[in-house]
Structures are given as C-alpha cells and as structure tokens.
Write an enzyme that holds these catalytic residues in place. Structure first.
Site, PDB file in Angstrom:
ATOM      1  N   ALA A 159       0.401  11.347  -4.409  1.00  0.00           N
ATOM      2  CA  ALA A 159      -0.014  10.001  -4.726  1.00  0.00           C
ATOM      3  C   ALA A 159      -1.545  10.117  -4.776  1.00  0.00           C
ATOM      4  CB  ALA A 159       0.497   8.802  -4.032  1.00  0.00           C
ATOM      5  N   THR A 160      -2.123  10.441  -3.506  1.00  0.00           N
ATOM      6  CA  THR A 160      -3.476  10.163  -3.510  1.00  0.00           C
ATOM      7  C   THR A 160      -4.303  11.022  -4.611  1.00  0.00           C
ATOM      8  OG1 THR A 160      -3.677   9.815  -1.190  1.00  0.00           O
ATOM      9  CG2 THR A 160      -5.576  10.851  -2.096  1.00  0.00           C
ATOM     10  N   ALA A 213       6.521  12.309  -3.322  1.00  0.00           N
ATOM     11  CA  ALA A 213       7.603  12.914  -3.041  1.00  0.00           C
ATOM     12  C   ALA A 213       8.015  12.510  -1.552  1.00  0.00           C
ATOM     13  CB  ALA A 213       7.619  14.460  -3.041  1.00  0.00           C
ATOM     14  N   GLN A 258       5.086   3.503  -2.879  1.00  0.00           N
ATOM     15  CA  GLN A 258       6.136   2.814  -2.033  1.00  0.00           C
ATOM     16  C   GLN A 258       7.261   2.378  -2.687  1.00  0.00           C
ATOM     17  OE1 GLN A 258       6.195   2.729   1.105  1.00  0.00           O
ATOM     18  NE2 GLN A 258       4.029   3.690   1.698  1.00  0.00           N
ATOM     19  N   CYS A 284      -0.861   3.015   8.305  1.00  0.00           N
ATOM     20  CA  CYS A 284      -1.351   4.012   7.320  1.00  0.00           C
ATOM     21  C   CYS A 284      -2.506   4.959   7.264  1.00  0.00           C
ATOM     22  CB  CYS A 284      -1.387   3.582   5.712  1.00  0.00           C
ATOM     23  SG  CYS A 284      -1.142   4.769   4.324  1.00  0.00           S
ATOM     24  N   ASN A 306       1.830  -0.835   0.598  1.00  0.00           N
ATOM     25  CA  ASN A 306       2.018  -0.027   1.735  1.00  0.00           C
ATOM     26  C   ASN A 306       2.144  -0.580   3.213  1.00  0.00           C
ATOM     27  OD1 ASN A 306      -0.812   0.389   0.849  1.00  0.00           O
ATOM     28  ND2 ASN A 306      -1.045   1.505   2.747  1.00  0.00           N
TER      29      ASN A 306
END
Lengths: 406, 137
Positions: free
Chosen positions: A78-79, A209, A188, A332, A160
């Site tokens: 996702a980053t 994923a 999320q 996080c 998140n």
C-alpha cells in the site's frame, strides 16, 4: 517466543498472519518444476500459465473492491500504491499545466503525507484538512478546500490508528463534477468493510495483501481504466502493468493477494459482523474500567479500538501489558518517536497520546482473548494507578485532559 | 516494542522495584514533622511527589512517594524510599541521582528522568530542614 509465553495477538491492523489457504495457493508458483515462468513470456506455456494465474488474481482483487479487473496494478504494497497514486497523478497534471493543488487530511497514513510532502518540494500546494475531535473529515470541508487547480483529493477509508471510517462514497459524489481525481487508501478497510469502487466512483484505490491475511510485499493500486486515468510512473522499464509499474511480476505474491481477496470477499459479511460484535465487547470492557478514553466515534472499521489510559505513563503500562501484543503510542511506526500525528490532529494532549494503545482484532481473535485482554488492562491499571499522583486528582474530579496539560 | 525487548532495556533491579514498589502512597496525617516535595511535569513525562516524616531523633521515620513516569522513574522512587527510610537526615542529604543510576544500572536514556526524583527528594528535605518548623500535612 514459545507457544505458551506468546502474547495474545491484538495487532491485526499492523499485519495479519498468512491464511493457510493463501499459503497453499502460493506454493505451486514457487516450485522448481512448474509455476516459475515469467508472465511476460507469452511465447511458451511456462509464461502463459503464469500470466493466466496473474490475470485470475487480478479478477479476484477487483471482485473484492467491486471494480473492473483491468484497473488493477500490482505494487509492492500500500505504501507504493499510495506513492504511485499521489506522485503519479499530481506530477502528470503539473507537467501539463493542469493544476498543482492537492487536498488531503492530517490523519492520513505516513505514506500519503510523505508523498504530499515530497510534492510540496516539487512546487505543489497541499491543503491538509483538520478532522473534528472524533477524527472525521466532513464532505463540506473538502468542498470548501477545492479550487480550480485542485488535481487530487486523497482521503483514507479506515484510519490505521483509530479505525474511523470516512464517507468516501459521499466524497466521490462531491467530486463527480470536478476534474480532481479521488484517491482512497483502503489498506485497513479492504476485506473488512464493503468497498464499491465502480458504484461509488473512486478513481484510485490502494490495498495491501498483508493486512488481509495475504503475504507481505504485495499490494495493488486500482487505477480507473475508463476513461483512462494517466499517471507518471515511479519507475521505468519493460512496460508491465500498462506501464504504470514496470518490473517482472512476482507471480506467487500476486496469487497470494488474489486468494486472500477471494477469501475476504467470501467471508466479508459474516466476518465483518463477527468483528463488530467482538469490537463492541472490547470497547465496552475497556470503557467499564472508568479511566479510559476511546478515540473515534460514529462509523468505525470493525477491527480497531484506540484507547488512552490517563494518569499512568505509557511506558509503565506497556511493560505491565507484556502479555498482549499491541501497538503503543504512535501506532504503526516504531521508527517514529514522539506522539502520533493522528491523535494530535484529534486534539489529544501529547502525554495522553503516549499512553494510548491500539487494540486490533482479526480472524483468529476469540471472545475469550478479548476478555483476557480487558482483564489484563484492568489489572495493570489497578496496580499502576495507586502509584500515580494524577489518579487521586482525577478521582477528586479533575478532568482527564486537564491533568495531562500540567 | 515487544515485551522481551522492553524487559531487556531495563536492569533486573529496575524490574524488581517496578514489580514490587516500596513505600508508594501518601503519608497519613498527624505525628512528626512531614515535608512534601514535588518536581517535574506531566508534559515532560515525569512528575514526582516525595513525602518524608522526620522523628525527634532526626531520623527519617517514614517515606512515601507518588510518581507519573516510566518504569525507571518508578523504580528510582522505590529504591530511594527504601534507601533513606530510617536513616539520619545528614546521611539522606547526600543521596542523589548518581546513586540511583548506579544502584539501578540505569541506561543513559533514563538518567535524566531520575534527576526529577532527586529534585523532589531535595524539595521534601528542604521542607523539613529549612522550612519554618517544616510543613505539617
């Protein structure tokens, strides 16, 4: 870490264990005899089989978010998806003189804020919206921030740290008449909340994923294929993924993401309801302890409870809660010292933010584990509060926030 | 930070005092000369209150502390209370942060925090030594 001493895992928002079904689906694509082909090698069966597996996974990903399969671009997570969406869309627009203004929020993930910060140094103007105390961005705020030269709005679906859900469908409606594209970080929420990319009219959507029981190192950015949304790529190469993201495709990872999405979609309604029930149990149990503040209200993701425990120091509580695997303080990013930007944006004093813990539940969390976690917190507070000079003043009626401003 | 890591970053002495803190609380009123000292702020992450009761013979008869702080801070309060209870004032005047650092094998990152414990102890001592007959609370 042996099995008996393993803490109760309550950090599903950080990462999830690989589902056994996902592992099974991935294994053939890592074996020596079959499955190693390069999906770009269309001239032989090895390549064609790999390409078919990738396309199958692409459809599985698209199904989870109710989107067209040809919009799925595989990324490392996702980053990267956030970076590709934000840097890609804004650089493309700026290079063509179509505008240079971006609207996002103070509670976005660091990947979004980092990309926005990079764009600021490239000449873009960034408006970061301030959420209300419950962590929510109102559609009207976005409407007021929009300008003629706004090229991108990036607002996350589920936060998140707190689990606060933003009304991205309403945002998409607001943006329909405006040329700005809407990017949604759904790392999320994907697999936990219903997402309908096509119906809602979202242009760019990031998923990961390993937040939905798939492998680490793979994610996807959905890019609206019709009318084709163009992005400046982050890297250059062989033209894979329609040029958005060149590089040989990691077939086993992609198959793992696809299978994880299939499982998530199959169980979405039931699992989401189960998590909502567990979350209510956890939230209620913590609230009953008295000296606790739960962050976020209203529409919430089903898997996160963010709670501050006033009067006691976060490090002391953290040591006392060793039987629970939680994210503390600045959830996080353990690499980031200091208080969380999300809790700060929601108006929490820094010292209270440092006594904040994120409890996040998932597929293998049981009601018993939730009860054990609440009991562990109760014991820790019972032991630590009598040592605190603040606890007595709180019991004498001083408000919790004020105590943390001394 | 996992718990194993957390435990490794504290010495056995810190963990022992953190798990079984001595003399925590508030001194009951009445009897003897009581001095209260406070130091630190919540915002800075350390706030300490130390109370001493001095008997007629010039010994510390009783000690109590409350602290908002990390495990090392709480351990330093507990260690200090144990160290000074029953001791003559003259001896207690020499106790400071360096003793806490040494006795508790504190990591460099925790050393600054126990200076606040020393400040609170000094303030309590000042209250009994210099104060107009001290303060009776």
């Amino acid at each position: 870490m042996s099995a008996e001493t393993a803490p109760i895992y309550l950090d599903y928002a950080a990462t999830t264990p690989l589902a056994p079904e996902v592992l099974e689906a991935m294994l053939p694509w890592m074996r020596h005899q079959v499955g190693f082909g390069n999906p770009s090698s269309s001239g032989h069966a090895y390549g064609r089989e790999a390409a078919a597996a990738v396309e199958h996974a692409r459809r599985q990903v698209a199904a989870l978010i109710a989107a067209d399969a040809d919009g799925v671009v595989f990324t490392s997570g996702a980053t990267e998806a956030d970076n590709l969406a934000i840097l890609g869309a804004v650089r493309f627009a700026m290079a063509r003189g179509r505008g240079r203004h971006v609207v996002s929020s103070r509670t976005e993930h660091s990947a979004v804020l980092g990309a926005c910060e990079r764009l600021r140094r490239e000449g873009a103007e960034i408006t970061l919206l301030q959420p209300d105390r419950s962590g929510r961005i109102h559609v009207e705020q976005v409407g007021e921030a929009l300008r003629d030269d706004t090229v991108l709005v990036s607002i996350m679906h589920a936060n998140n740290e707190t689990g606060v859900l933003q009304d991205v469908a309403a945002l998409a409606r607001l943006l329909r008449p405006h040329p700005a594209v809407l990017h949604v970080d759904a790392a999320q929420s994907a697999g936990r909340c219903p997402i309908r990319v096509r119906d809602w009219g979202i242009d760019l959507l990031s998923i990961s994923a390993h937040k939905l029981y798939g492998p680490k190192g793979i994610g996807a950015l959905w890019v609206r294929p019709r009318p084709r949304l163009r992005l400046e790529p982050l890297q250059y190469g062989g033209g894979q993924e329609r040029g958005y993201r060149p590089g040989t495709l990691p077939v086993h990872q992609i198959v793992g993401l696809g299978e994880a999405c299939r499982l998530a979609l199959q169980d979405l309604t039931r699992e989401s309801a189960r998590l909502h029930t567990l979350r209510a149990r956890l939230r209620g149990g913590l609230e009953a302890l008295g000296s606790v503040r739960i962050h976020g209200d209203g529409d919430m993701a089903p898997h996160i409870v963010s709670a501050s425990f006033p009067c006691v120091h976060g490090e002391a509580l953290s040591l006392e809660l060793g039987g629970l695997a939680l994210s503390a303080g600045s959830a996080c990013s353990s690499a980031r010292p200091g208080p969380s930007h999300v809790l700060r944006a929601m108006g929490l004093p820094d010292s209270l933010a440092s006594s904040t813990f994120r409890f996040s539940i998932g597929r293998w969390t049981s009601a018993e584990q939730v009860d054990e976690a609440v009991a562990a917190v109760a014991n820790a507070l019972e032991r630590l509060q009598p040592l605190s000079p603040l606890a007595a003043r709180w019991r004498d009626g001083e408000p919790l926030d004020a105590l943390h401003e001394y | 930070m996992s718990n194993e890591q957390a435990e490794r970053s504290f010495s056995p002495a810190v963990l022992a005092h953190f798990r079984r803190p001595l003399h925590a609380g508030v001194l009951p009123g009445g009897g003897g000369l009581v001095g209260t000292g406070r130091a630190g702020t919540v915002k800075s992450g350390v706030m300490v209150q130390v109370q001493l009761r001095v008997g007629a013979d010039g010994h510390i008869d009783d000690v109590a502390w409350l602290a908002y702080g990390c495990p090392a801070t709480l351990a330093a309060c507990s260690w200090t209370a144990e160290r000074i209870c029953g001791k003559p004032l003259q001896e207690v005047l020499a106790v400071g942060a360096s003793d806490m650092v040494h006795a508790l094998e504190l990591a460099p990152v925790h050393r600054g925090r126990v200076l606040v414990v020393e400040d609170a102890l000094r303030a309590a001592l000042d209250a009994v030594v210099d104060g107009p007959n001290g303060k009776t609370e």
